[in-house]
Write an enzyme that holds these catalytic residues in place. Structure first.
Site, PDB file in Angstrom:
ATOM      1  N   ASP A 111      -9.472  35.571  55.704  1.00  0.00           N
ATOM      2  CA  ASP A 111      -9.961  35.494  57.081  1.00  0.00           C
ATOM      3  C   ASP A 111     -11.067  34.471  57.264  1.00  0.00           C
ATOM      4  OD1 ASP A 111     -11.902  36.901  55.703  1.00  0.00           O
ATOM      5  OD2 ASP A 111     -12.145  38.470  57.217  1.00  0.00           O
ATOM      6  N   ASN A 112     -11.695  34.042  56.191  1.00  0.00           N
ATOM      7  CA  ASN A 112     -12.705  32.977  56.237  1.00  0.00           C
ATOM      8  C   ASN A 112     -13.005  32.580  54.796  1.00  0.00           C
ATOM      9  OD1 ASN A 112     -14.480  35.720  57.339  1.00  0.00           O
ATOM     10  ND2 ASN A 112     -15.010  34.877  55.342  1.00  0.00           N
ATOM     11  N   ASP A 132     -10.299  39.454  52.548  1.00  0.00           N
ATOM     12  CA  ASP A 132     -11.523  39.441  53.335  1.00  0.00           C
ATOM     13  C   ASP A 132     -12.621  38.702  52.563  1.00  0.00           C
ATOM     14  OD1 ASP A 132     -13.438  39.987  55.232  1.00  0.00           O
ATOM     15  OD2 ASP A 132     -13.090  42.136  55.268  1.00  0.00           O
ATOM     16  N   ASP A 133     -13.035  37.552  53.058  1.00  0.00           N
ATOM     17  CA  ASP A 133     -14.102  36.744  52.436  1.00  0.00           C
ATOM     18  C   ASP A 133     -13.685  36.149  51.092  1.00  0.00           C
ATOM     19  OD1 ASP A 133     -15.512  37.687  54.595  1.00  0.00           O
ATOM     20  OD2 ASP A 133     -17.069  38.697  53.449  1.00  0.00           O
ATOM     21  N   HIS A 164     -10.760  45.694  62.955  1.00  0.00           N
ATOM     22  CA  HIS A 164     -11.933  44.895  63.363  1.00  0.00           C
ATOM     23  C   HIS A 164     -11.698  44.047  64.619  1.00  0.00           C
ATOM     24  CE1 HIS A 164     -15.800  42.734  61.776  1.00  0.00           C
ATOM     25  NE2 HIS A 164     -16.024  43.565  62.781  1.00  0.00           N
ATOM     26  N   CYS A 208     -15.222  37.107  60.094  1.00  0.00           N
ATOM     27  CA  CYS A 208     -13.983  37.884  60.073  1.00  0.00           C
ATOM     28  C   CYS A 208     -13.338  38.212  61.416  1.00  0.00           C
ATOM     29  CB  CYS A 208     -14.182  39.163  59.270  1.00  0.00           C
ATOM     30  SG  CYS A 208     -15.757  39.978  59.544  1.00  0.00           S
TER      31      CYS A 208
END
Length: 469
Positions: free
Chosen positions: A290-291, A43-44, A141, A83
């Site tokens: 995710d990004n 995540d990130d 999410h 996300c």
């Protein structure tokens, strides 16, 4: 009659029946050969946050080992610069802008209308049709109960958080005694003690240990690390001190390093569990983000970050290992995107997409196995904050931010500094037109769509000098 002759006659006698059922034989053989799949999503995480991608501030030996044993992408992208939008693209294999929930940047809280429709085919639901067990441990999410959830969209088992972020120790999506924990087993709230990254890994290793080898499994590990709040495995005291879950007054490079190395250690435990169980050879392991990275990430050589369509906001690390089919120690320049994983993994599993929902992603298996050389792609992005749009076509990238338009050759100008729009007006106009046509085929971005951007109040390096361009 000897036992050998008896067996030979039995085999010959059964041949006509076998000839009448070739599909059954093929199905049985396919079932025996279907790979297990472990899909790991950070995540990130920034493009260069792993040592195998150039980080020199700390080491990530387990993910480096995964890359050494498989294939590492150098031109992998996320479906979005934030996300939940990317997760729509990943789980459906389609541009997230085809679904109302996918327009959110990101989903901010419970809603009865914004989420992944349970009737929509997904990667886990399609793999279930192909004979797989399915489990998700970590971040969902994609919408909240009671309307949305992983058990409604193809997963058999779930442990994790429904929202976008939780504290690593309290497991709350906010701060204070009145904020409930966002931690569930299935659809039942639970209380657990421990660092969240480690809890996800524990559930994964237990799940792998329970597999009997008779049925393939699809295991999604969607970590929240290294997303804020800025807490390493030994930072429980920090958890008690923060006043806001966004943690704008906290974090530093050392803490961030502890979060990423904690993630790497957790993934190492999962990889070791596969090895102990004798499953590593025929298990596909995918790792990506995710990004792009956020405040403390390393995105070199790119500029930009999460919430931006500059390369640093959407270019991500991506690694895939499958010892039975893929060579070790390889890199690929194939341009890829999150939504490619659905058709790719379905092809590896012997499944197929739902014909009513054809993927926008591409099956990358022929490239990964060496049956096809990398090919050019044309990919599109939109982002509401700062009115952003982008196209990647071959080596070219068209980018628009707040009305400012650019054309870059991102294979030689990774920093996106040399605007070639005037030197190559034909390319510029072609990509701009293609984006307009593509965008018209997606759901419109309406005023009620939520977005999140980074400005000068949040980060000093995102200031805008008033009255200047």
């Amino acid at each position: 009659m000897s036992k050998t002759d008896q067996k030979r006659r039995a085999v010959i006698k059964g041949l006509p029946a076998l000839a009448l059922a070739p599909q059954a034989l093929l199905a049985a053989d396919r079932k025996d050969q279907q790979p297990n799949i472990v899909f790991i999503l950070a995540d990130d995480l920034g493009y260069a946050d792993l040592s195998v991608y150039g980080n020199t501030d700390f080491a990530t030996p387990n993910l480096d080992r995964l890359a050494a044993q498989g294939v590492r992408f150098t031109q992998a992208y996320a479906n979005s610069a934030v996300c939940s939008a990317t997760r729509f693209g990943l789980i459906t294999g389609r541009y997230q802008y085809r679904l109302r929930g996918g327009l959110e940047e990101p989903i901010a809280g419970p809603s009865k209308s914004i989420g992944l429709p349970p009737q929509h085919p997904t990667l886990p639901s399609l793999l279930k049709k192909a004979g797989y067990r399915t489990a998700l441990f970590g971040k969902w999410h994609l919408g909240y109960l009671p309307v949305f959830g992983p058990l409604k969209s193809g997963y058999d088992v779930f442990f994790g958080n429904y929202g976008g972020a939780i504290d690593y120790f309290t497991h709350k999506p906010g701060v204070g005694p009145d904020v409930p924990e966002d931690l569930y087993e299935g659809e039942v709230p639970v209380h657990k003690v421990g660092y969240y990254t480690d809890l996800i890994a524990e559930h994964a290793t237990d799940y792998i240990g329970q597999q009997d080898g008779k049925q393939p499994f699809f295991l999604s590990l969607h970590f929240t690390a290294p997303h804020w709040p800025w807490e390493g495995p030994g930072d429980e005291a920090v958890s008690r001190q923060i006043g806001n879950i966004f943690h704008y007054d906290g974090g530093d490079l050392v803490t961030y390093g502890k979060m990423v190395t904690g993630l790497d250690t957790a993934i190492g435990r999962v990889l070791d569990a596969l090895q102990r169980k004798g499953l590593a050879d025929n298990t596909i392991v995918v790792f990506t983000s995710d990004n792009g990275g956020e405040r403390f990430s390393k995105t070199w050589p790119f500029s930009g970050q999460k919430t931006e369509l500059l390369e640093g906001g959407i270019r991500v690390p991506a690694i895939v290992r499958w010892p039975r089919r893929l060579g070790a120690g390889r890199t690929t320049e194939q341009v890829a995107i999150s939504m490619d994983w659905l058709p790719t993994l379905l092809a590896a599993a012997g499944g197929a997409p739902d014909p009513a929902y054809p993927p926008d992603g591409q099956n990358l298996l022929p490239v990964l196995t060496g049956q096809r050389t990398p090919g050019e792609r044309t990919l599109f992005w939109r982002y509401k904050a700062n009115a952003q749009r982008a196209v990647r076509s071959g080596n070219w990238k068209y980018l628009r931010i707040n009305g400012n338009e650019f054309l870059f050759d991102v294979t030689v100008d990774q920093r996106e500094r040399a605007n070639l729009a005037q030197r190559h007006p034909d390319v510029f106009n072609r990509l701009k037109g293609e984006w307009e046509s593509w965008s018209a085929s997606m759901l419109p971005i309406t005023p009620d769509v939520r977005t999140h951007g980074v400005n000068g109040k949040m980060q000093a390096d995102r200031y805008h000098a008033e009255g200047t361009d």
